[in-house]
Design an enzyme around this catalytic site. Sequence first.
Site, PDB file in Angstrom:
ATOM      1  N   ARG A 136       0.819  -1.211   0.000  1.00  0.00           N
ATOM      2  CA  ARG A 136       0.000   0.000   0.000  1.00  0.00           C
ATOM      3  C   ARG A 136       0.856   1.266   0.000  1.00  0.00           C
ATOM      4  O   ARG A 136       0.471   2.272  -0.599  1.00  0.00           O
ATOM      5  CB  ARG A 136      -0.954  -0.019   1.191  1.00  0.00           C
ATOM      6  CG  ARG A 136      -2.085  -1.020   1.007  1.00  0.00           C
ATOM      7  CD  ARG A 136      -2.972  -1.117   2.240  1.00  0.00           C
ATOM      8  NE  ARG A 136      -4.118  -1.972   1.989  1.00  0.00           N
ATOM      9  CZ  ARG A 136      -4.949  -2.390   2.933  1.00  0.00           C
ATOM     10  NH1 ARG A 136      -4.761  -2.024   4.192  1.00  0.00           N
ATOM     11  NH2 ARG A 136      -5.979  -3.166   2.630  1.00  0.00           N
ATOM     12  N   LYS A 182     -20.480 -18.555   2.609  1.00  0.00           N
ATOM     13  CA  LYS A 182     -21.883 -18.406   2.969  1.00  0.00           C
ATOM     14  C   LYS A 182     -22.662 -17.532   1.995  1.00  0.00           C
ATOM     15  O   LYS A 182     -22.192 -16.486   1.576  1.00  0.00           O
ATOM     16  CB  LYS A 182     -22.004 -17.794   4.374  1.00  0.00           C
ATOM     17  CG  LYS A 182     -21.465 -18.676   5.487  1.00  0.00           C
ATOM     18  CD  LYS A 182     -21.673 -18.002   6.842  1.00  0.00           C
ATOM     19  CE  LYS A 182     -21.199 -18.888   7.983  1.00  0.00           C
ATOM     20  NZ  LYS A 182     -21.414 -18.243   9.299  1.00  0.00           N
ATOM     21  N   GLY A 210      -9.814 -10.721  -0.921  1.00  0.00           N
ATOM     22  CA  GLY A 210      -8.558 -11.282  -0.459  1.00  0.00           C
ATOM     23  C   GLY A 210      -8.235 -12.660  -0.999  1.00  0.00           C
ATOM     24  O   GLY A 210      -7.123 -12.917  -1.476  1.00  0.00           O
ATOM     25  N   GLY A 248     -13.774  -4.417   1.186  1.00  0.00           N
ATOM     26  CA  GLY A 248     -15.139  -4.021   1.510  1.00  0.00           C
ATOM     27  C   GLY A 248     -15.750  -3.110   0.468  1.00  0.00           C
ATOM     28  O   GLY A 248     -16.928  -3.236   0.123  1.00  0.00           O
TER      29      GLY A 248
END
Length: 402
Positions: free
Chosen positions: A41, A203, A356, A379
């Site tokens: 980063r 999920k 990820g 996110g």
Amino acid sequence: MNFIRFSDLCARGQVAGKRVFIRADLNVPQDDAGRITEDTRIRASIPCIKMALDAGASVMVTSHLGRPTEGAFTPEDSLAPVAQRMGELLGRSVSVVSDWVDGVRLNGKELVAGDLVVLENCRINKGEKKNNPDLARKMAALCDIFVHDAFGTAHRAEASTYGIAEHAPIACAGPLLAAEMDAISKALLAPKRPLVAIVAGSKVSTKLTILKSLAEKVDQLIVGGGIANTFMLAAGLNIGKSLAEPSLVDEARAVIEAMRARGAAVPIPSDVVTAKNFAADAPAQTKNAADVADDDLILDIGPQTAAQLAAQLKEAGTIVWNGPVGVFEFAAFESGTKTIAHAIAESSGFSIAGGGDTLAAIAKYGIEKQIGYISTGGGAFLEVLEGKTLPAFEVLSRRAAA
């Protein structure tokens, strides 16, 4: 998507002599001694910083790091290690400025063209996370140009990501954020058809809104992992003791029907790779999807399914990829993900990948250069797939139109 690009301001000579405030994503991992263990980063932030310095600006850079308590600074929260590594990459000294909200000075003096400072961890400031308007105005007063270059925070409406953009004289997107905005627009707002999405994970519940949103847009929705198992249940297949969410079978059926109503499809695996227990050394067995035993665990799609999906991916105009389709960390159960990864790499269509586990698979199979765009924001990328308008996109578009 309309927004001001920092690169255009630089090219037009509108940055010289200006105070530039860059919100970067410098939230890097550190060991117990505070040493940076992975600096991707920081390295990714350098082009924007150099762009501003080369254009003749004085430059302030800030970021969050870790999860500090607002108003309670500790040495562990400091961006000092980040500034040191940034200086090594730039070949110059980079100072850290604390208590900067009411004014930024370097060695007791106002910043001048060519100066570069790192502003201490922005999440220490009281009101940062709740986008306090007074804090946002103070931040905006520090600069002539605000540059948002942190896609990983684009889904958060905080003082240093959103409020400052509302009040700064000019608010624009840095090269990292602009590239994300361009790639997302290309993949989801104006895609070349057919548009294929791969959504995988453990999920359905964590990605149900993504599945529903994509079901309205894509021509083919490939599901993998535990999500695929729930869809197999919805198709009436036995999945043994595989990870699934039986309570969401109706939701899975609704997604299948929504796709079918549009003439699109959710391919259900025709064969799978199973084991009796979840372990790297568990014996793997390939079976027809209809032959899964009650004590089987489905840990990958089978070769027939993988080949069919690969053929379709190679014909896609646009591919959105989020998640491996099997337990690719185990050699015996990586074939499906490996086949899918190479098919995406070989496709002539535009591909965008994020998440990820997806990035880990891309790195494992060495196909980084063959993916159209690799998203850096976990996110934020997921919220885009959900169909949400990210706060950073909204405010930068609004400021560009003003």
